[in-house]
Design a protein around this motif. Structure first.
Motif, PDB file in Angstrom:
ATOM      1  N   GLY A   1      59.826  33.065  23.613  1.00 15.48           N
ATOM      2  CA  GLY A   1      58.510  32.545  23.284  1.00 15.48           C
ATOM      3  C   GLY A   1      58.555  31.136  22.752  1.00 15.48           C
ATOM      4  N   CYS A   2      57.421  30.480  22.783  1.00 21.26           N
ATOM      5  CA  CYS A   2      57.293  29.135  22.226  1.00 21.26           C
ATOM      6  C   CYS A   2      55.900  29.015  21.628  1.00 21.26           C
ATOM      7  N   GLY A   3      55.826  28.549  20.382  1.00 18.19           N
ATOM      8  CA  GLY A   3      54.541  28.409  19.711  1.00 18.19           C
ATOM      9  C   GLY A   3      54.361  27.013  19.167  1.00 18.19           C
ATOM     10  N   SER A   4      53.123  26.653  18.889  1.00 14.70           N
ATOM     11  CA  SER A   4      52.827  25.329  18.349  1.00 14.70           C
ATOM     12  C   SER A   4      51.684  25.419  17.360  1.00 14.70           C
ATOM     13  N   THR A   5      51.889  24.824  16.188  1.00 13.19           N
ATOM     14  CA  THR A   5      50.800  24.624  15.237  1.00 13.19           C
ATOM     15  C   THR A   5      50.276  23.216  15.447  1.00 13.19           C
ATOM     16  N   PHE A   6      48.994  23.087  15.707  1.00 10.29           N
ATOM     17  CA  PHE A   6      48.422  21.808  16.121  1.00 10.29           C
ATOM     18  C   PHE A   6      47.980  20.981  14.924  1.00 10.29           C
ATOM     19  N   GLN A   7      48.074  19.672  15.063  1.00  7.95           N
ATOM     20  CA  GLN A   7      47.704  18.765  13.990  1.00  7.95           C
ATOM     21  C   GLN A   7      46.202  18.818  13.705  1.00  7.95           C
ATOM     22  N   LYS A   8      45.435  19.216  14.693  1.00  2.00           N
ATOM     23  CA  LYS A   8      44.007  19.489  14.495  1.00  2.00           C
ATOM     24  C   LYS A   8      43.661  20.738  15.296  1.00  2.00           C
ATOM     25  N   ASP A   9      42.655  21.469  14.844  1.00  2.00           N
ATOM     26  CA  ASP A   9      42.259  22.679  15.552  1.00  2.00           C
ATOM     27  C   ASP A   9      41.807  22.353  16.976  1.00  2.00           C
ATOM     28  N   LEU A  10      42.216  23.179  17.918  1.00  2.00           N
ATOM     29  CA  LEU A  10      41.773  23.032  19.302  1.00  2.00           C
ATOM     30  C   LEU A  10      40.507  23.862  19.503  1.00  2.00           C
ATOM     31  N   THR A  11      39.498  23.261  20.134  1.00  4.76           N
ATOM     32  CA  THR A  11      38.224  23.958  20.340  1.00  4.76           C
ATOM     33  C   THR A  11      37.744  23.920  21.777  1.00  4.76           C
ATOM     34  N   GLY A  12      38.263  22.990  22.590  1.00  4.03           N
ATOM     35  CA  GLY A  12      37.806  22.836  23.972  1.00  4.03           C
ATOM     36  C   GLY A  12      38.703  23.567  24.953  1.00  4.03           C
ATOM     37  N   ARG A  13      38.106  24.064  26.014  1.00  6.74           N
ATOM     38  CA  ARG A  13      38.869  24.833  26.992  1.00  6.74           C
ATOM     39  C   ARG A  13      39.982  24.005  27.635  1.00  6.74           C
ATOM     40  N   GLU A  14      39.709  22.748  27.957  1.00  8.73           N
ATOM     41  CA  GLU A  14      40.711  21.937  28.652  1.00  8.73           C
ATOM     42  C   GLU A  14      41.900  21.616  27.759  1.00  8.73           C
ATOM     43  N   GLU A  15      41.643  21.302  26.485  1.00  8.58           N
ATOM     44  CA  GLU A  15      42.775  21.000  25.605  1.00  8.58           C
ATOM     45  C   GLU A  15      43.589  22.261  25.315  1.00  8.58           C
ATOM     46  N   VAL A  16      42.934  23.410  25.276  1.00  9.54           N
ATOM     47  CA  VAL A  16      43.661  24.657  25.087  1.00  9.54           C
ATOM     48  C   VAL A  16      44.512  24.966  26.308  1.00  9.54           C
ATOM     49  N   ARG A  17      43.956  24.753  27.498  1.00  2.81           N
ATOM     50  CA  ARG A  17      44.740  24.981  28.727  1.00  2.81           C
ATOM     51  C   ARG A  17      45.933  24.035  28.783  1.00  2.81           C
ATOM     52  N   ALA A  18      45.747  22.793  28.315  1.00  5.26           N
ATOM     53  CA  ALA A  18      46.868  21.846  28.281  1.00  5.26           C
ATOM     54  C   ALA A  18      47.967  22.342  27.348  1.00  5.26           C
TER      55      ALA A  18
ATOM     56  N   ILE B   1      41.288  27.022  17.226  1.00  6.03           N
ATOM     57  CA  ILE B   1      42.638  27.587  17.274  1.00  6.03           C
ATOM     58  C   ILE B   1      43.563  26.677  16.486  1.00  6.03           C
ATOM     59  N   ARG B   2      44.218  27.235  15.484  1.00  6.67           N
ATOM     60  CA  ARG B   2      45.190  26.478  14.680  1.00  6.67           C
ATOM     61  C   ARG B   2      46.572  26.505  15.321  1.00  6.67           C
ATOM     62  N   MET B   3      46.968  27.670  15.812  1.00  6.97           N
ATOM     63  CA  MET B   3      48.312  27.844  16.381  1.00  6.97           C
ATOM     64  C   MET B   3      48.219  28.712  17.614  1.00  6.97           C
ATOM     65  N   LEU B   4      49.097  28.446  18.570  1.00  5.01           N
ATOM     66  CA  LEU B   4      49.112  29.191  19.825  1.00  5.01           C
ATOM     67  C   LEU B   4      50.557  29.475  20.203  1.00  5.01           C
ATOM     68  N   THR B   5      50.810  30.701  20.676  1.00  9.89           N
ATOM     69  CA  THR B   5      52.155  31.083  21.108  1.00  9.89           C
ATOM     70  C   THR B   5      52.084  31.764  22.467  1.00  9.89           C
ATOM     71  N   VAL B   6      52.971  31.375  23.366  1.00  9.69           N
ATOM     72  CA  VAL B   6      53.117  32.008  24.676  1.00  9.69           C
ATOM     73  C   VAL B   6      54.514  32.623  24.722  1.00  9.69           C
ATOM     74  N   THR B   7      54.587  33.920  25.050  1.00 10.30           N
ATOM     75  CA  THR B   7      55.861  34.636  25.048  1.00 10.30           C
ATOM     76  C   THR B   7      56.060  35.373  26.363  1.00 10.30           C
ATOM     77  N   ALA B   8      57.206  35.144  26.994  1.00 10.34           N
ATOM     78  CA  ALA B   8      57.590  35.907  28.182  1.00 10.34           C
ATOM     79  C   ALA B   8      58.162  37.236  27.722  1.00 10.34           C
ATOM     80  N   ILE B   9      57.647  38.342  28.259  1.00  8.69           N
ATOM     81  CA  ILE B   9      58.069  39.675  27.842  1.00  8.69           C
ATOM     82  C   ILE B   9      58.597  40.457  29.048  1.00  8.69           C
ATOM     83  N   ALA B  10      59.123  41.654  28.768  1.00 11.71           N
ATOM     84  CA  ALA B  10      59.632  42.547  29.818  1.00 11.71           C
ATOM     85  C   ALA B  10      60.583  41.789  30.743  1.00 11.71           C
TER      86      ALA B  10
END
Length: 403
Positions: free
Chosen positions: A250-267, A336-345
């Motif tokens: 997995g890899c996670g990131s705490t952002f310097q500012k909260d993310l609120t827009g769909r495009e920045e979240v997808r990025a 969103i303050r922090m986001l994590t994506v984890t590969a499982i199984a």
């Protein structure tokens, strides 16, 4: 003679390494913390003086300073901790070839086969290791000595700092069973809550439960915990080069500012998926599914996971699946303050690609994506991870996990 297992646990490891460069602070309450300005303001480690104020790992700096206004904050130096971890494990290697790291500051040692060469006294060997680490590196550790890995770890936690505890086949019930059930390996917050509903608050009470009932309550983990509590755990100590492959990446990131827009979240999802996919390819693993976790500004975590129809190690596919999954439980403009994506199984890839028609456009796109991401891997291998990135990135600091 039964097995002889040591669990060596460095005392306040990050803080102790930092204090080697700041001897004037040894008697002061000290915490190693992330950067508050980039919103990583949590306690990563603390010394014994800080522990006396009730400061705990993972609490925020403001919470810690409420308990101890005079708390000294030091920034972390992760490469330095890894270097000291290598030095410590090099000492362990002189006692046995069966050294299994559990984290950067913990390792199991199986000295069953070498004990007769080391004088035959397991406690004396543990004390000798503690003495060498203190003399040669200026650091202290606690050591548990037992006949299995779980009790050895309980021993290293039993008395700190700089102590040896022996949990033997003769005394283990008297030492282990009165301990809080949460002291047992892999009994986390959720397991404690489940067990508390049945009046189970000590390891001894857990040991007295019916194993079938535990399995009904908690699945396979319930029977495993029953075996742990009754001294029946017998997993081998694995040599460092024989450690099991990761179960998730997995890899996670705490952002310097909260993310609120769909495009920045997808990025942000693409950035995290890129790191995860790159690491999957490096270790020859494929993801059978993905998990996404978000943290809100008030530190509430929400998480979902899903399986794939066929495993993958491609950033594009991980990012698409992770974004689609995130859309099921997050809607803009919720911050969103922090986001994590984890590969499982994870799998080794034998079944990674299902049979497809040679003219199948999806198969063709996947083949092109394979070539593209393989080319990116080669560039990164030559010029570094930061040489090439897919798409835009969101501001933040990544936090990797390999489990």
């Amino acid at each position: 003679m039964g097995r002889v297992i040591l669990h060596c646990d460095m005392n306040s490891f990050f803080a102790s390494v930092e204090l080697l460069s700041h001897p004037e602070l040894r008697s002061e309450p000290v915490a190693v913390c992330g950067d508050p300005e980039s919103r990583h303001g949590i306690v990563l480690a603390k010394n014994e003086a800080a522990k006396r104020f009730g400061i705990v790992t993972a609490e925020t700096i403001w919470q810690a300073r409420k308990k101890c206004p005079s708390l000294v904050l030091l920034p972390p130096h992760l490469p330095l901790y890894r270097e000291y971890s290598r030095k410590i494990n090099a000492i362990y290697d002189q006692y046995t070839d069966l050294v299994e790291p559990f984290s950067v500051d913990e390792s199991w040692l199986d000295i069953t086969g070498s004990l007769h060469l080391l004088g035959g006294d397991a406690r004396a060997v543990a004390d000798e290791i503690r003495g060498r680490v203190k003399r040669e590196l200026g650091l202290t550790l606690s050591v548990g000595v037992s006949f299995n890995k779980v009790f050895a770890k309980l021993g290293s936690d039993y008395k700190k700092p700089d102590a040896t505890t022996v949990i033997s086949e003769d005394n283990w019930r008297g030492i282990v069973w009165p301990l809080p059930v949460g002291d047992l390996l892999f009994v986390g917050k959720a397991a404690r809550a489940t067990l508390a509903q049945f009046g189970v608050r000590t390891i001894g009470q857990l040991a007295a439960m019916d194993p079938d009932q535990l399995e009904t309550l908690m699945g396979k983990a319930g029977r495993q915990l029953y075996e742990y509590a009754n001294g029946l755990e017998c997993e081998p100590v694995r040599a460092r080069g024989d450690v099991e492959p990761p179960k998730s990446i997995g890899c996670g990131s705490t952002f310097q500012k909260d993310l609120t827009g769909r495009e920045e979240v997808r990025a942000a999802v693409r950035l995290l998926a890129d790191d995860v996919a790159s690491r999957l390819r490096r270790c020859g693993r494929y993801a059978g599914g993905v998990a996404v976790t978000l943290r809100t500004p008030d530190f509430q975590d929400r998480s979902r996971q899903r399986r794939f129809s066929s495993p993958t190690h491609l950033m594009q596919e991980l990012a698409e699946q992770a974004s689609a999954l995130l859309d099921t439980f997050w809607k803009p403009p919720s911050p969103i303050r922090m986001l994590t994506v984890t590969a499982i199984a994870l799998t080794d890839g034998d079944e990674a690609y299902e049979q497809t028609d040679l003219l199948d456009s999806a198969a063709s796109r996947r083949e092109r994506q394979e070539r593209l991401e393989s080319a990116v891997d080669r560039l990164r291998g030559k010029y570094g991870m930061g040489a090439v990135r897919f798409g835009a990135s969101a501001p933040g600091k990544k936090e990797d996990s390999l489990l």
